[in-house]
Design an enzyme around this catalytic site. Sequence first.
Site, PDB file in Angstrom:
ATOM      1  N   CYS A   1       5.217 -94.425 -58.438  1.00  0.00           N
ATOM      2  CA  CYS A   1       5.814 -96.021 -58.380  1.00  0.00           C
ATOM      3  C   CYS A   1       6.227 -96.260 -59.962  1.00  0.00           C
ATOM      4  O   CYS A   1       6.860 -95.854 -60.187  1.00  0.00           O
ATOM      5  CB  CYS A   1       5.100 -97.302 -57.549  1.00  0.00           C
ATOM      6  SG  CYS A   1       6.297 -99.063 -56.938  1.00  0.00           S
TER       7      CYS A   1
ATOM      8  N   HIS B   1       4.804 -94.922 -52.349  1.00  0.00           N
ATOM      9  CA  HIS B   1       3.365 -95.210 -52.776  1.00  0.00           C
ATOM     10  C   HIS B   1       3.083 -93.382 -51.268  1.00  0.00           C
ATOM     11  O   HIS B   1       2.786 -94.125 -50.448  1.00  0.00           O
ATOM     12  CB  HIS B   1       2.321 -95.814 -52.316  1.00  0.00           C
ATOM     13  CG  HIS B   1       2.927 -97.037 -53.090  1.00  0.00           C
ATOM     14  ND1 HIS B   1       2.210 -96.913 -54.644  1.00  0.00           N
ATOM     15  CD2 HIS B   1       4.047 -98.537 -53.477  1.00  0.00           C
ATOM     16  CE1 HIS B   1       2.832 -97.897 -55.431  1.00  0.00           C
ATOM     17  NE2 HIS B   1       3.999 -98.812 -55.055  1.00  0.00           N
TER      18      HIS B   1
ATOM     19  N   GLU C   1       0.110 -92.801 -51.304  1.00  0.00           N
ATOM     20  CA  GLU C   1      -1.512 -92.993 -50.596  1.00  0.00           C
ATOM     21  C   GLU C   1      -1.296 -93.980 -50.141  1.00  0.00           C
ATOM     22  O   GLU C   1      -2.246 -94.578 -49.736  1.00  0.00           O
ATOM     23  CB  GLU C   1      -1.964 -93.187 -52.225  1.00  0.00           C
ATOM     24  CG  GLU C   1      -2.106 -94.735 -52.091  1.00  0.00           C
ATOM     25  CD  GLU C   1      -0.689 -94.627 -53.491  1.00  0.00           C
ATOM     26  OE1 GLU C   1      -0.691 -96.049 -54.024  1.00  0.00           O
ATOM     27  OE2 GLU C   1       0.519 -94.156 -53.817  1.00  0.00           O
TER      28      GLU C   1
END
Length: 195
Positions: A76, A177, A179
């Site tokens: 990001c 993202h 994750e």
Amino acid sequence: MIAIIDYDMGNIRSVENALRRAGAEWILTSDPDTIRSADRVILPGVGHCGEAMARLRERGLTEVICSLHRPVLGICVGMQVMCRHSEEGDTECLGLFDTRVRRLPESPGVKVPDMGWCRLSNTEGRLFEGVGRGAYAYFVHSYYAHTCSDTIATSRHGDMLISAALKWENFTGTQFHPEKSGDVGQQIIRNFLEL
């Protein structure tokens, strides 16, 4: 060992959880020697690009990051600071990716910030091995990187094509993202760990 760069701008818990699920060992650090000696480096990022660059400069990490020869993943804002310049705070960035970061345009039916699941397209390279065509990833952003020769994945904001991921030499960045992107993101994390 993976070094997660600690500069108080990251989504640290989510990144740590993704690494834990992948069975990886990591250290959260802002120590230049530890970062240089790591097998891989992750530069997370949430917030304002200008503030992110200021914190990296305060910790003496800009030259450290640019000098790395190991695989580096920016997430990001971590990807955006690896670009040449950002409109957010009129910020000179690291200049690793040959593109500029601009504010997403507002138009009817298109929200800014762009928050939610967006389809990835034009994916290429080892980072996306095992990721199905048209897979979705989770985005939260108000700024974007233009598509360029470093673009290895795209996504759409309204009718506009944006860089969803960038790569130059050992540096990779994702606007989304991984994750927070479920199984797709976990596969991307595993792929990064195998680079």
